[in-house]
Enzyme design. Structure first.
Site, mmCIF file in Angstrom:
data_model
loop_
_atom_site.group_PDB
_atom_site.id
_atom_site.type_symbol
_atom_site.label_atom_id
_atom_site.label_comp_id
_atom_site.label_asym_id
_atom_site.label_seq_id
_atom_site.Cartn_x
_atom_site.Cartn_y
_atom_site.Cartn_z
ATOM 1 N N ASP A 136 0.817 -1.229 0.000
ATOM 2 C CA ASP A 136 0.000 0.000 0.000
ATOM 3 C C ASP A 136 0.841 1.265 0.000
ATOM 4 O O ASP A 136 0.426 2.301 0.518
ATOM 5 C CB ASP A 136 -0.945 0.046 1.225
ATOM 6 N N LYS A 195 2.472 2.148 -5.053
ATOM 7 C CA LYS A 195 3.200 1.663 -6.236
ATOM 8 C C LYS A 195 2.369 1.809 -7.503
ATOM 9 O O LYS A 195 2.898 2.087 -8.568
ATOM 10 C CB LYS A 195 3.576 0.178 -6.064
ATOM 11 N N GLY A 241 -3.960 -4.620 -4.429
ATOM 12 C CA GLY A 241 -4.841 -3.677 -5.097
ATOM 13 C C GLY A 241 -4.047 -2.444 -5.455
ATOM 14 O O GLY A 241 -3.537 -1.769 -4.577
ATOM 15 N N HIS A 242 -3.875 -2.198 -6.729
ATOM 16 C CA HIS A 242 -3.160 -1.001 -7.170
ATOM 17 C C HIS A 242 -4.173 -0.007 -7.715
ATOM 18 O O HIS A 242 -4.796 -0.241 -8.733
ATOM 19 C CB HIS A 242 -2.136 -1.361 -8.264
ATOM 20 N N GLN A 264 2.522 -6.010 -2.907
ATOM 21 C CA GLN A 264 2.778 -5.925 -1.459
ATOM 22 C C GLN A 264 4.113 -5.198 -1.198
ATOM 23 O O GLN A 264 4.512 -4.393 -2.018
ATOM 24 C CB GLN A 264 2.778 -7.318 -0.802
HETATM 25 P P1 IMP Z 1 -2.352 -12.627 2.172
HETATM 26 O O1 IMP Z 1 -1.422 -12.067 1.169
HETATM 27 O O2 IMP Z 1 -3.791 -12.428 1.833
HETATM 28 O O3 IMP Z 1 -2.002 -14.028 2.551
HETATM 29 O O4 IMP Z 1 -2.171 -11.789 3.534
HETATM 30 C C1 IMP Z 1 -0.971 -11.868 4.301
HETATM 31 C C2 IMP Z 1 -0.662 -10.521 4.928
HETATM 32 O O5 IMP Z 1 -0.307 -9.613 3.891
HETATM 33 C C3 IMP Z 1 -1.819 -9.883 5.653
HETATM 34 O O6 IMP Z 1 -1.313 -9.131 6.741
HETATM 35 C C4 IMP Z 1 -2.420 -8.937 4.640
HETATM 36 O O7 IMP Z 1 -3.108 -7.870 5.220
HETATM 37 C C5 IMP Z 1 -1.165 -8.467 3.922
HETATM 38 N N1 IMP Z 1 -1.396 -8.059 2.546
HETATM 39 C C6 IMP Z 1 -1.585 -8.848 1.466
HETATM 40 N N2 IMP Z 1 -1.720 -8.107 0.362
HETATM 41 C C7 IMP Z 1 -1.580 -6.828 0.729
HETATM 42 C C8 IMP Z 1 -1.588 -5.586 0.021
HETATM 43 O O8 IMP Z 1 -1.718 -5.514 -1.200
HETATM 44 N N3 IMP Z 1 -1.412 -4.476 0.775
HETATM 45 C C9 IMP Z 1 -1.216 -4.521 2.110
HETATM 46 N N4 IMP Z 1 -1.198 -5.650 2.809
HETATM 47 C C10 IMP Z 1 -1.373 -6.796 2.130
#
Ligand code: IMP
Length: 473
Positions: free
Chosen positions: A21, A24, A48-49, A267
């Site tokens: 977040d 990017k 999510g971009h 991420q």
């Molecule tokens: P997962 O990727 O859904 O397995 O989540 C694992 C961890 O990564 C959690 O703490 C999510 O909130 C975080 N996370 C996954 N994708 C994003 C993102 O695009 N932005 C921020 N946090 C993310």
């Protein structure tokens, strides 16, 4: 004879410095104009971009690389976890905006592992199970971790290549195998349909995150409507087989032809399963290393751009030393940053936990990724703060740490060492070059540069595409 395929030194890798977040999407979208191909090498429907094109509604990309709206060629590498349902939704939304997704502008690696509804179910069940021991990750419930789990099993998996090559009966058998494997896991964790229902209903956020699974696939007796999964997968096979290709080969050829390639990270480094705050991380590689692993290429990436916010946020569980909370509630500054920065998840709508900028963690990210330039985003969010704290080190048990903790539990115990910088108390949003920023805002950027020993090349001072200051030289 040619000794090297490094014909083009202008490829760029863009990676998050913090917990995702960072903004990017905006940088990728803005810079993509200069590149021929935009490639995703990790992540999936969890990311999510958000791209804000002037005069248009913001568009949130999840599964598809950010180059569609700017008319680029896009590729999804083998390092991604690809959910074809979500990809399809996104492709439809882009088509409605007059930017159809076709095999000409999107190639999906035939080696990418596919996320099925069974993986979504497993994500949910694992979170319930881990929650019983206080170990929830706080995932986005998009099945990312489980897709990588079944990849590692090497038995209950489905990649694009299998979807393409399986006969309908082989596909049925494969999906049943994945379903059985997942249901066995659920049984082992003592997860019932009632547990799954309760988890989906737990909060507004969990409802949002699981809505698609619930509406499209949930079955109150058997967890998942198996027939529906097969039916949808068969549709995807027909629709998306023409998109499947050898991303490694195509990128290597493109490199040799002098094409410019942008590798778009998902991420952030602190969520990387190897270098981040394990186990409170995502499942796919989020660092520069993921470019090679997640696309099957090994040519030189001359520009390695780290993207960070001028402060910090984290979604989901996990230690966050600079978090702006006191007695379980956001501090006044924390609430201000969350509100002003609109810090709510693009995918899940979950509120993001706000914190001060953590340069000690950022230093770790710089080493891991070899960044040679930095983008500092959302500096305008800090415009009204009187003083800004910046973390420059951690103490654990009274001792100053030399490097970022390897045990996630230590993050809850460390004491951040802060330097306090003066706020600028002025509007930065109209500045179009560095010199137009208030002196104290420039000093803030220069402080980051000095601490990280990486030049701050971009500063974002608003949502719009044009609100991106570039420093030259
Ligand atoms: P997962 O990727 O859904 O397995 O989540 C694992 C961890 O990564 C959690 O703490 C999510 O909130 C975080 N996370 C996954 N994708 C994003 C993102 O695009 N932005 C921020 N946090 C993310």
């Amino acid at each position: 004879m040619t000794y090297s395929t490094d014909t083009n030194l202008n490829h760029i890798g863009i990676v998050g410095v913090q917990h995702g977040d960072e903004g990017k999407g905006k940088i990728v979208d803005t810079l993509s104009e200069r590149y021929d191909i935009v490639v995703r090498f990790g992540g999936g429907a969890n990311s999510g971009h958000t791209v804000v094109v002037e005069g248009q509604e913001p568009f949130v990309y999840h599964a598809i690389p950010c180059g569609v709206l700017s008319g680029k060629k896009n590729m999804i590498g083998n390092g991604c976890a690809t959910n074809l349902d979500r990809l399809h939704d996104e492709a439809e939304a882009l088509a409605q905006r007059g930017s159809p997704v076709t095999p000409e502008n999107l190639v999906i690696s035939s080696r990418t592992h596919l996320t099925t509804p069974y993986h979504l179910l497993l994500d949910l069940a694992e979170e319930v199970h881990k929650g019983r021991f206080g170990g929830r990750v706080g995932t986005t419930m998009q099945g990312i971790g489980p897709t990588i789990e079944t990849k590692a099993y090497r038995s209950a998996f489905i990649r694009a290549a299998e979807l393409r090559n399986d006969t309908p009966s082989e596909l049925e058998h494969r999906l049943a195998f994945i379903g059985d494997e997942v249901k066995r896991r659920l049984k082992g964790m003592d997860i019932t349909v009632e547990h799954v229902l309760a988890a989906m209903d737990k909060s507004g956020e969990s409802k949002t995150m699981t809505r698609k699974f619930r509406d499209d696939y949930f079955d109150g007796e058997n967890f998942v409507d198996d027939k529906k999964v097969l039916e949808r997968m068969l549709q995807h096979k027909e629709r998306y087989t023409p998109f499947f290709g050898d991303v490694s080969l195509l990128l290597t050829e493109a490199n040799a032809q002098g094409k410019r390639i942008m590798f778009e990270g998902a991420q952030g480094t602190l969520l990387d399963p190897n270098q981040g705050t394990y186990p409170k991380t995502t499942g796919t590689t989020t660092t520069m290393a993921g470019i090679h692993e997640g696309t099957g290429t090994y040519f030189y990436i001359a520009r390695r751009l780290g993207v960070m916010k001028a402060y910090a946020t984290r979604v989901g569980e996990g230690g966050f030393p600079t978090e702006l909370v006191e007695n379980g509630s956001l501090t006044e500054v924390g609430a201000y940053i969350q509100d002003t920065g609109k810090e709510f998840g693009a995918t899940t709508k979950r509120p993001r936990r706000p914190g001060w900028l953590d340069l000690f963690a950022a230093k770790h990210a710089c080493r891991v990724n070899g960044f040679n330039e930095m983008g500092v985003m959302k500096i305008d969010v800090l415009d009204k703060l009187k003083a800004l704290k910046v973390c420059v080190g951690y103490k654990l048990g009274g001792e100053e740490l030399k490097s970022f903790p390897d045990d996630e539990r230590d993050l809850a115990r460390v004491e951040p060492i802060y330097e306090t910088l003066p706020g600028w108390n002025a509007d930065t949003s109209k500045a179009s070059d560095f010199e137009e920023l208030p002196k104290k805002a420039r000093d803030y950027a220069l402080f980051i540069e000095k601490e990280l020993k990486v030049p701050v090349r971009y500063i974002s001072n608003g949502e719009k595409r044009c609100q991106l200051i570039t420093r030259h030289g």
